[in-house]
Design an enzyme around this catalytic site. Structure first.
Site, PDB file in Angstrom:
ATOM      1  N   CYS A 118       0.852  -1.284   0.013  1.00 11.56           N
ATOM      2  CA  CYS A 118      -0.153   0.003   0.205  1.00 11.56           C
ATOM      3  C   CYS A 118       0.863   1.141   0.000  1.00 11.56           C
ATOM      4  O   CYS A 118       1.583   1.096   0.412  1.00 11.56           O
ATOM      5  CB  CYS A 118      -0.923   0.012   1.514  1.00 11.56           C
ATOM      6  SG  CYS A 118      -1.947   1.440   1.399  1.00 11.56           S
ATOM      7  N   GLU A 153       9.305  -1.322 -11.494  1.00 13.69           N
ATOM      8  CA  GLU A 153       7.447  -0.380 -12.034  1.00 13.69           C
ATOM      9  C   GLU A 153       6.731  -0.711 -11.691  1.00 13.69           C
ATOM     10  O   GLU A 153       5.820  -1.446 -11.428  1.00 13.69           O
ATOM     11  CB  GLU A 153       7.253  -2.267 -12.705  1.00 13.69           C
ATOM     12  CG  GLU A 153       8.071  -3.139 -14.403  1.00 13.69           C
ATOM     13  CD  GLU A 153       7.299  -3.362 -15.196  1.00 13.69           C
ATOM     14  OE1 GLU A 153       6.799  -4.611 -14.489  1.00 13.69           O
ATOM     15  OE2 GLU A 153       8.056  -4.106 -15.715  1.00 13.69           O
ATOM     16  N   GLU A 309      14.471  -3.883 -19.458  1.00 14.02           N
ATOM     17  CA  GLU A 309      14.502  -4.648 -19.845  1.00 14.02           C
ATOM     18  C   GLU A 309      13.886  -4.846 -21.754  1.00 14.02           C
ATOM     19  O   GLU A 309      12.780  -4.219 -21.957  1.00 14.02           O
ATOM     20  CB  GLU A 309      13.377  -5.726 -18.717  1.00 14.02           C
ATOM     21  CG  GLU A 309      13.751  -5.598 -17.282  1.00 14.02           C
ATOM     22  CD  GLU A 309      12.491  -5.529 -16.434  1.00 14.02           C
ATOM     23  OE1 GLU A 309      11.375  -6.876 -16.860  1.00 14.02           O
ATOM     24  OE2 GLU A 309      12.840  -5.457 -15.575  1.00 14.02           O
ATOM     25  N   TRP A 317       4.615 -14.539 -18.871  1.00  8.75           N
ATOM     26  CA  TRP A 317       3.083 -13.898 -19.627  1.00  8.75           C
ATOM     27  C   TRP A 317       1.916 -13.166 -20.193  1.00  8.75           C
ATOM     28  O   TRP A 317       1.080 -13.541 -19.722  1.00  8.75           O
ATOM     29  CB  TRP A 317       2.929 -12.664 -18.178  1.00  8.75           C
ATOM     30  CG  TRP A 317       4.366 -12.154 -18.426  1.00  8.75           C
ATOM     31  CD1 TRP A 317       6.068 -12.068 -18.450  1.00  8.75           C
ATOM     32  CD2 TRP A 317       3.912 -10.557 -20.021  1.00  8.75           C
ATOM     33  NE1 TRP A 317       6.255 -10.606 -18.376  1.00  8.75           N
ATOM     34  CE2 TRP A 317       4.912 -10.415 -19.711  1.00  8.75           C
ATOM     35  CE3 TRP A 317       2.861 -10.100 -19.926  1.00  8.75           C
ATOM     36  CZ2 TRP A 317       4.940  -8.864 -20.482  1.00  8.75           C
ATOM     37  CZ3 TRP A 317       2.691  -8.669 -20.671  1.00  8.75           C
ATOM     38  CH2 TRP A 317       4.163  -8.486 -21.001  1.00  8.75           C
ATOM     39  N   GLU A 357       8.268 -17.816 -13.342  1.00  7.65           N
ATOM     40  CA  GLU A 357       9.192 -17.325 -14.955  1.00  7.65           C
ATOM     41  C   GLU A 357      10.106 -18.352 -15.421  1.00  7.65           C
ATOM     42  O   GLU A 357      10.569 -17.671 -16.360  1.00  7.65           O
ATOM     43  CB  GLU A 357       9.239 -15.327 -14.609  1.00  7.65           C
ATOM     44  CG  GLU A 357       8.469 -14.995 -14.456  1.00  7.65           C
ATOM     45  CD  GLU A 357       8.760 -13.426 -13.659  1.00  7.65           C
ATOM     46  OE1 GLU A 357       9.861 -13.565 -13.166  1.00  7.65           O
ATOM     47  OE2 GLU A 357       8.349 -12.503 -14.401  1.00  7.65           O
ATOM     48  N   PHE A 359       9.476 -19.963 -17.085  1.00  4.27           N
ATOM     49  CA  PHE A 359       9.798 -20.502 -18.852  1.00  4.27           C
ATOM     50  C   PHE A 359      10.351 -18.716 -19.342  1.00  4.27           C
ATOM     51  O   PHE A 359       9.846 -18.907 -21.190  1.00  4.27           O
ATOM     52  CB  PHE A 359       8.489 -20.546 -19.288  1.00  4.27           C
ATOM     53  CG  PHE A 359       7.939 -22.394 -19.582  1.00  4.27           C
ATOM     54  CD1 PHE A 359       9.339 -22.888 -20.429  1.00  4.27           C
ATOM     55  CD2 PHE A 359       7.095 -22.950 -18.796  1.00  4.27           C
ATOM     56  CE1 PHE A 359       9.414 -24.263 -19.929  1.00  4.27           C
ATOM     57  CE2 PHE A 359       6.875 -24.224 -18.755  1.00  4.27           C
ATOM     58  CZ  PHE A 359       7.942 -25.212 -18.850  1.00  4.27           C
TER      59      PHE A 359
HETATM   60  C1  GLA Z   1       8.354  -7.674 -15.618  1.00  2.95           C
HETATM   61  C2  GLA Z   1       9.296  -6.954 -14.715  1.00  2.95           C
HETATM   62  C3  GLA Z   1      10.569  -8.816 -14.282  1.00  2.95           C
HETATM   63  C4  GLA Z   1      10.037  -9.445 -14.993  1.00  2.95           C
HETATM   64  C5  GLA Z   1       9.994  -9.599 -16.096  1.00  2.95           C
HETATM   65  C6  GLA Z   1       9.476 -10.062 -17.110  1.00  2.95           C
HETATM   66  O1  GLA Z   1       9.010  -6.757 -16.199  1.00  2.95           O
HETATM   67  O2  GLA Z   1      10.208  -5.890 -13.913  1.00  2.95           O
HETATM   68  O3  GLA Z   1      10.871  -8.712 -13.288  1.00  2.95           O
HETATM   69  O4  GLA Z   1       8.506  -9.964 -14.344  1.00  2.95           O
HETATM   70  O5  GLA Z   1       8.634  -8.549 -16.480  1.00  2.95           O
HETATM   71  O6  GLA Z   1       8.769 -10.271 -18.397  1.00  2.95           O
HETATM   72 ZN    ZN Z   2      -3.216   1.694   0.860  1.00  2.00          ZN
END
Ligand code: GLA
Ligand code: ZN
Length: 672
Positions: A118, A153, A309, A317, A357, A359
């Site tokens: 949070c 992120e 990245e 995913w 992750e 794969f």
């Molecule tokens: C995001 C995250 C990473 C990883 C990648 C996988 O961008 O920042 O830690 O999980 O996705 O695609």
């Molecule tokens: Zn909150």
């Protein structure tokens, strides 16, 4: 604040997320040996290690991280040091349940996942800040650390009681009085009038939310998005400032996500020393969309960015995680640099042994050695990039600005009616695509940009026209600029209340039109438009029914009860002009309008010949470095203007007969 020059690094960072903490020590040496072969010179570390480096409330444990930093420093790596605050340690959740989030459905979360704190929990803030400070104290003087990577992120939302209280404080600061707030949110509607600040509740599925993404009161929902973006930004600033106490210079970033809807990245970028982002196109993402996202990330600060990245091969995913075809990762990487990146970093360097992750592609695959297709491609690119440091800090000059505005995106997509399929990013992309296909460089710009730098400003679906924006655009057009806008523009103010007196509100005078009604077409329906030269095209989604108020019509509808009325218009205003496109045109028709726009404004492609290749350049004081890339299936001839030049990558002289197969890349330097 940190270093503020165009050139943040002394070489192109090549590497990525590296998690040796997930592996036994024997593997580390082997990693170093293998990475050396790929010319990897950088690693992003400590991204999700909170539980390891702070095993309990009272103790830090840095021995392992010390060893990782020491090993990488000995190898001469440029280290990107993360702060590990994007996934809560279990002990914290157990002792302080308030640190987890409450979701849109009002469900309080338990320990699990990541991006799970949070943002308004004082406990989370206290420990995140303390950790950032400890890290900076310990590693802030290490010369090998070239960048700080705060959290990871940032995103998502929280609807807990702490956030509710913080939201009320945020609103009080913004509106000062309850009356102003009631007015802004139009609370007389359905008798929602509020008499006390603590009657305000967060807008989620339990209150004003309609389904997942609509709302009964866009005013409060848009304010909540602004607040949530600000809350997370406060988290970022808190860690940044903690690092700054011990490390005055090293650039600080956090990895963004392109057109991610949740955060107002233009506001965020003002607080970041350098923008970085994670690029994960799906198997069917158009290359123009990826290019647009790069341009947006460059536009956030008007500076080169970091590619924090990308996957060397596949993701895990997406619904369908296709492999990158031979050459595709390389071509994608050059596209990234061409649009303004000064780094190429992967997620990740060694493939995980377990969890979700496993794969996900990596530089080193599960087989554990370097004799793989993916590794060979990574190594080839590494070798090439070593020779390209001349690119660092160079510009992407552009005469076209496309406005991208998160407030507008939120408002447009919250609004109920007239059409549920209207998506902001797709609309912006449909205009961007034209410039991309023509190899006309574009800057993605904020709503408060200095428009005077551009010959053409494109602002499709500029639904929300905030205070001062109409005036700024008028000023720009008056002085000779060309503005292109479209249906669903000029409709509401910053609180989603309509600019009364006829659409498109503040844009009406300069566009020289009045839109009386807006028709919505279901997916199976379409209308047709006829241009003055007789050519006929299809249009869909929304159809403005308008009157000319000084503008000329470039095209009229040709069917339905509004056949014969204008749909595409052009209006002279001051020394400039406004083009208004009152429907979603098929690509060929949009191309036709934008051909006229660019010809009239004297905006041209970076090369004189038509080509299906992507051609871009970055410019330094000395040279223009052209990136020529083939993203289409068929072989393409090299444009004639490059014949006789040398390809920097292969060293070959380029001939009349040079062709580019899919994913081939050629780099040409032209001295200035
Ligand atoms: C995001 C995250 C990473 C990883 C990648 C996988 O961008 O920042 O830690 O999980 O996705 O695609
Ligand atoms: Zn909150």
């Amino acid at each position: 604040m940190g270093k503020k020059t165009g050139k943040m690094f002394k070489r192109i960072l090549y590497g990525g997320d590296y998690n040796p903490n997930q592996w036994p020590r024997e593997i580390w040496e082997e990693d170093m040996r293998i990475f050396r072969k790929a010319h990897i010179n950088s690693a992003s570390i400590n991204i999700f290690s909170w539980a390891k480096i702070q095993p309990s409330e009272e103790t830090y444990y840095f021995d392992e991280l010390d060893d990782i930093v020491e090993m990488l420093s000995k190898e001469g790596y440029d280290i990107v040091m993360a702060t590990s605050t994007a996934a809560l340690p279990a002990w914290m959740v157990k002792r302080y349940p308030e640190v987890t989030r409450t979701d849109y459905y009002g469900r309080k979360h338990k320990f699990g996942q990541r991006h799970n704190a949070c943002p308004n929990s004082l406990v989370y803030q206290k420990y995140a800040k303390a950790l950032a400070e400890e890290l900076a104290k310990r590693y802030g003087k290490n010369k090998n650390i070239v960048c700080w990577h705060v959290n990871n992120e940032y995103g998502g939302e929280c609807y807990c009681e702490n956030c509710e209280k913080a939201f009320r404080v945020w609103l009080r600061k913004k509106y000062k009085t309850i009356e102003a707030l009631n007015k802004a949110w139009n609370m007389e509607f359905w008798g929602h009038t509020i008499y006390d600040w603590d009657e305000i509740v967060l807008p989620n599925a339990l209150s004003e939310g309609i389904g997942e993404d609509k709302t009964a009161f866009a005013g409060i929902s848009i304010d909540y998005r602004r607040f949530n973006s600000d809350s997370l930004l406060e988290n970022f600033k808190m860690e940044r400032d903690a690092i700054r106490k011990y490390d005055p210079d090293t650039p600080i970033t956090n990895n963004l996500m392109g057109t991610y809807k949740g955060l107002d990245y233009f506001k965020w970028a003002k607080e970041m020393d350098i923008v970085s982002w994670d690029n994960y196109p799906a198997y069917d993402t158009p290359w123009s969309m990826t290019a647009m996202r790069h341009d947006l990330m460059r536009g956030l600060k008007g500076q080169p960015f970091m590619l924090m990245e990308q996957t060397p091969s596949q993701q895990n995913w997406q619904p369908y995680n296709s492999l990158k075809r031979p050459g595709q990762m390389r071509a994608q990487s050059y596209q990234t640099i061409a649009h303004g990146s000064d780094t190429i970093q992967f997620f990740q360097l060694r493939r995980s042994v377990g969890a979700c992750e496993k794969f996900h592609g990596a530089v080193i695959a599960h087989v554990g050695h370097e004799n793989t297709r993916v590794f060979r491609e990574v190594a080839q690119l590494g070798k090439e990039l070593k020779e390209l440091d001349c690119i660092l800090g160079s510009d992407n000059p552009s005469k076209v600005g496309i406005i991208f505005d998160w407030d507008n995106c939120w408002a447009l997509e919250y609004t109920s009616g007239p059409h549920k399929d209207l998506k902001y990013v797709d609309q912006i992309h449909s205009y961007y695509r034209y410039f991309y296909d023509k190899n006309i460089p574009v800057d993605m710009i904020p709503i408060d940009a200095d428009f005077s730098k551009y010959d053409v400003v494109v602002a499709p679906v500029l639904y929300m026209v905030k205070e001062g924006v109409g005036e700024a655009l008028e000023e720009y057009v008056k002085k000779g600029g060309t503005l292109v806008t479209s249906f669903m523009s000029g409709i509401v103010d910053q609180s989603d209340n309509v600019h009364l007196g006829g659409y498109p509100g503040p844009l009406r005078r300069m566009a020289g039109i009045w839109v009386e009604e807006i028709d919505a077409l279901a997916p199976e329906q379409h209308n047709t438009v006829v241009f003055t030269d007789g050519s006929e095209y299809t249009c869909r989604m929304l159809c403005d029914l308008m009157h000319l108020e000084g503008a000329e019509s470039l095209a009229n509808y040709s069917s339905d009860f509004y056949a014969g009325t204008p749909v595409v218009t052009r209006n002279e205003f001051g020394k400039g002009r406004v083009y208004y496109i009152g429907t979603e045109l098929e690509d060929r028709a949009l191309d036709k309008v934008l051909d006229q726009v660019t010809a009239e404004a004297n905006v041209s492609s970076v090369i004189d010949e038509p080509t299906k290749l992507e051609v871009t350049y970055r410019e330094s004081e000395k040279e223009r470095l052209y990136f020529i890339i083939n993203f289409v299936k068929d072989e393409q001839p090299l444009p004639k203007c490059f014949v006789g030049k040398r390809d920097l990558l292969s060293g070959d002289e380029l001939g009349d007969d040079t062709i580019l197969k899919q994913y081939d890349v050629i780099l040409v330097s032209i001295p200035k």
